[in-house]
Design an enzyme around this catalytic site. Structure first.
Site, PDB file in Angstrom:
ATOM      1  N   HIS A  93     -74.366  21.584  -3.209  1.00 14.71           N
ATOM      2  CA  HIS A  93     -75.092  22.519  -2.649  1.00 14.71           C
ATOM      3  C   HIS A  93     -76.375  23.210  -3.715  1.00 14.71           C
ATOM      4  O   HIS A  93     -76.967  24.017  -3.107  1.00 14.71           O
ATOM      5  CB  HIS A  93     -74.100  23.526  -2.301  1.00 14.71           C
ATOM      6  CG  HIS A  93     -74.570  24.520  -0.929  1.00 14.71           C
ATOM      7  ND1 HIS A  93     -73.673  24.971  -0.230  1.00 14.71           N
ATOM      8  CD2 HIS A  93     -75.813  24.471  -0.423  1.00 14.71           C
ATOM      9  CE1 HIS A  93     -74.266  25.403   1.003  1.00 14.71           C
ATOM     10  NE2 HIS A  93     -75.449  25.172   0.798  1.00 14.71           N
ATOM     11  N   ASP A 120     -70.713  27.834   5.170  1.00 16.60           N
ATOM     12  CA  ASP A 120     -70.077  27.483   4.191  1.00 16.60           C
ATOM     13  C   ASP A 120     -68.645  28.320   4.121  1.00 16.60           C
ATOM     14  O   ASP A 120     -68.872  29.546   4.455  1.00 16.60           O
ATOM     15  CB  ASP A 120     -70.819  28.085   3.015  1.00 16.60           C
ATOM     16  CG  ASP A 120     -70.428  27.086   1.768  1.00 16.60           C
ATOM     17  OD1 ASP A 120     -69.397  26.816   1.507  1.00 16.60           O
ATOM     18  OD2 ASP A 120     -71.381  26.829   0.925  1.00 16.60           O
ATOM     19  N   HIS A 122     -67.709  29.064   1.127  1.00 12.24           N
ATOM     20  CA  HIS A 122     -67.860  29.881  -0.140  1.00 12.24           C
ATOM     21  C   HIS A 122     -69.068  30.573   0.160  1.00 12.24           C
ATOM     22  O   HIS A 122     -70.059  30.625   0.859  1.00 12.24           O
ATOM     23  CB  HIS A 122     -68.037  28.795  -1.152  1.00 12.24           C
ATOM     24  CG  HIS A 122     -66.831  28.018  -1.575  1.00 12.24           C
ATOM     25  ND1 HIS A 122     -66.779  26.947  -0.887  1.00 12.24           N
ATOM     26  CD2 HIS A 122     -65.511  28.165  -1.994  1.00 12.24           C
ATOM     27  CE1 HIS A 122     -65.519  26.290  -1.160  1.00 12.24           C
ATOM     28  NE2 HIS A 122     -64.935  27.145  -1.870  1.00 12.24           N
ATOM     29  N   ASP A 124     -71.344  31.284  -2.470  1.00 12.18           N
ATOM     30  CA  ASP A 124     -72.293  30.590  -3.340  1.00 12.18           C
ATOM     31  C   ASP A 124     -72.997  31.667  -4.013  1.00 12.18           C
ATOM     32  O   ASP A 124     -74.492  31.692  -4.204  1.00 12.18           O
ATOM     33  CB  ASP A 124     -73.100  29.416  -2.528  1.00 12.18           C
ATOM     34  CG  ASP A 124     -72.085  28.311  -2.208  1.00 12.18           C
ATOM     35  OD1 ASP A 124     -71.073  28.226  -2.838  1.00 12.18           O
ATOM     36  OD2 ASP A 124     -72.580  27.817  -1.665  1.00 12.18           O
ATOM     37  N   HIS A 137     -73.651  24.789  -8.288  1.00 15.64           N
ATOM     38  CA  HIS A 137     -73.478  24.472  -6.784  1.00 15.64           C
ATOM     39  C   HIS A 137     -72.726  25.832  -5.971  1.00 15.64           C
ATOM     40  O   HIS A 137     -72.853  25.954  -4.845  1.00 15.64           O
ATOM     41  CB  HIS A 137     -72.880  23.114  -6.300  1.00 15.64           C
ATOM     42  CG  HIS A 137     -71.373  23.227  -6.768  1.00 15.64           C
ATOM     43  ND1 HIS A 137     -70.508  22.598  -5.615  1.00 15.64           N
ATOM     44  CD2 HIS A 137     -70.466  23.999  -7.157  1.00 15.64           C
ATOM     45  CE1 HIS A 137     -69.085  22.662  -6.004  1.00 15.64           C
ATOM     46  NE2 HIS A 137     -69.257  23.396  -7.008  1.00 15.64           N
ATOM     47  N   ASP A 224     -72.831  23.484   4.708  1.00 16.14           N
ATOM     48  CA  ASP A 224     -71.940  22.774   3.839  1.00 16.14           C
ATOM     49  C   ASP A 224     -70.624  22.103   4.612  1.00 16.14           C
ATOM     50  O   ASP A 224     -69.983  22.545   5.336  1.00 16.14           O
ATOM     51  CB  ASP A 224     -71.299  23.824   2.826  1.00 16.14           C
ATOM     52  CG  ASP A 224     -70.614  23.324   1.760  1.00 16.14           C
ATOM     53  OD1 ASP A 224     -69.725  22.214   1.937  1.00 16.14           O
ATOM     54  OD2 ASP A 224     -71.044  23.725   0.588  1.00 16.14           O
ATOM     55  N   ASP A 226     -67.773  21.806   3.737  1.00 11.98           N
ATOM     56  CA  ASP A 226     -66.337  22.693   3.931  1.00 11.98           C
ATOM     57  C   ASP A 226     -66.458  23.769   4.643  1.00 11.98           C
ATOM     58  O   ASP A 226     -65.503  24.341   4.818  1.00 11.98           O
ATOM     59  CB  ASP A 226     -66.092  23.119   2.211  1.00 11.98           C
ATOM     60  CG  ASP A 226     -67.116  24.070   1.412  1.00 11.98           C
ATOM     61  OD1 ASP A 226     -67.665  24.864   2.529  1.00 11.98           O
ATOM     62  OD2 ASP A 226     -66.986  24.088   0.409  1.00 11.98           O
ATOM     63  N   GLU A 269     -72.880  18.806   0.241  1.00 17.95           N
ATOM     64  CA  GLU A 269     -71.521  18.462  -0.352  1.00 17.95           C
ATOM     65  C   GLU A 269     -70.752  17.162   0.284  1.00 17.95           C
ATOM     66  O   GLU A 269     -69.700  17.251   0.048  1.00 17.95           O
ATOM     67  CB  GLU A 269     -70.687  19.857  -0.120  1.00 17.95           C
ATOM     68  CG  GLU A 269     -71.277  20.948  -0.979  1.00 17.95           C
ATOM     69  CD  GLU A 269     -70.860  20.685  -2.525  1.00 17.95           C
ATOM     70  OE1 GLU A 269     -70.372  19.976  -2.833  1.00 17.95           O
ATOM     71  OE2 GLU A 269     -71.638  21.506  -3.388  1.00 17.95           O
TER      72      GLU A 269
END
Length: 313
Positions: A93, A120, A122, A124, A137, A224, A226, A269
């Site tokens: 990422h 995402d 997360h 980030d 990332h 992303d 995830d 990712e």
């Protein structure tokens, strides 16, 4: 979404993570049929191959990421300037430092606001000081927004930072303590999985799209792997249980297509080394196809937005 030519740019980058394998992401997406599927939709797609970092790059960390950031920003800005939609396939990422920076430069020249939809698990939004792992990332949004600790990362040290008020984190379900404080202090908009569980994806996403449309904005989507539940797409190094379902993700992509607002996209990712026989790559190709207009049945766009009384703030 307007039928504009697509510029596919591979970003085989894993210098922002400590988990090997993301460097193979662009090749896996191509092998899963990304270009063919988009061309089958009648879209003009030019595969520009894989980008290369500017000059000799370090193995990992901020100097290595800086070399990639400058190269990707240049390629994305060039594609947008040619009237094409850049689709950057990664790669970890940290590549979004380059894709968003390129879109920012294009929008600044065009006098148009840039909005970022961050799909995402997360946030980030770590900095080198707050990050528990030190992996870049997990830092791109903080760097783009001008947080300290990122000297030398961008080609223009006097750049205007990304406005945190124009970022929307969507699908969040994992956040570190330091970045939680930053996200709150910078008033970054968040739709976490709790809100999605309670209200679904339609109402919060529609609010985002209405805001971008009202500002005549350029919407950059950063997707992303995830964001998805790992039961659907296991090929990622930072799995977090409880992600979006396959149907929820398709609905998001279909709504993004219907909005006509997406002008740049990165898919990040994907780690084929951790995947199960190409399963995650195939899912991503299906979702990207939905964003670019593939659907089971042709139907008109919704005639009316969700009434404002049903929105949650």
């Amino acid at each position: 979404m307007p039928s504009r030519p697509i510029a596919l740019i591979g970003a085989p980058i894993e210098v922002g993570t400590s988990e090997p394998g993301a460097v193979m992401g662009p090749a896996a997406l191509r092998t899963a049929g990304l270009v063919r599927v988009l061309r089958d939709l009648g879209l003009a797609v030019e595969d520009l191959g894989d980008a290369s970092p500017d000059g000799p790059a370090a193995d990992r960390g901020l100097p290595a990421v800086a070399a990639w950031t400058r190269a990707l920003a240049r390629e994305v800005e060039a594609a947008l300037g040619q009237g094409r939609l850049p689709l950057v396939a990664g790669g970890d990422h940290s590549l979004s430092l380059g894709t968003v920076e390129g879109a920012m430069r294009h929008c600044a020249a065009a006098g148009r606001p840039l909005f970022v939809l961050w799909l995402d698990a997360h946030a980030d939004f770590n900095t080198p000081e707050t990050s528990p792992s030190g992996n870049v990332h997990g830092m791109p949004l903080a760097a783009l927004c001008g947080e300290p600790g990122f000297d030398g990362l961008f080609a223009d040290p006097g750049r205007v930072p990304l406005d945190p008020a124009r970022i929307h984190l969507f699908g969040l379900r994992s956040i570190d303590a330091g970045e939680r404080a930053l996200v709150g202090a910078r008033r970054v908009a968040v739709t976490d999985m709790r809100e999605i569980d309670e209200f679904g994806v339609v109402a919060p996403l529609r609010r985002i799209l209405e805001r971008v449309a009202a500002a005549d904005g350029h919407l950059h989507v950063s997707f992303d792997v995830d964001f998805l539940d790992p039961g659907i797409a296991p090929g990622v190094g930072t799995t977090v249980p409880g992600g979006a379902t396959f149907r929820e993700a398709h609905l998001i992509m279909e709504m993004l297509h219907d909005s006509g607002l997406v002008r740049s996209l990165d898919v990040v990712e994907l780690n084929p080394f951790l995947d199960e026989r190409g399963r995650s790559a195939r899912v991503l190709v299906e979702l990207v196809a939905s964003l670019f207009g593939r659907r089971i049945l042709d139907r008109p766009a919704p005639a009316a937005a969700v009434p404002s009384g049903s929105d949650r703030r």
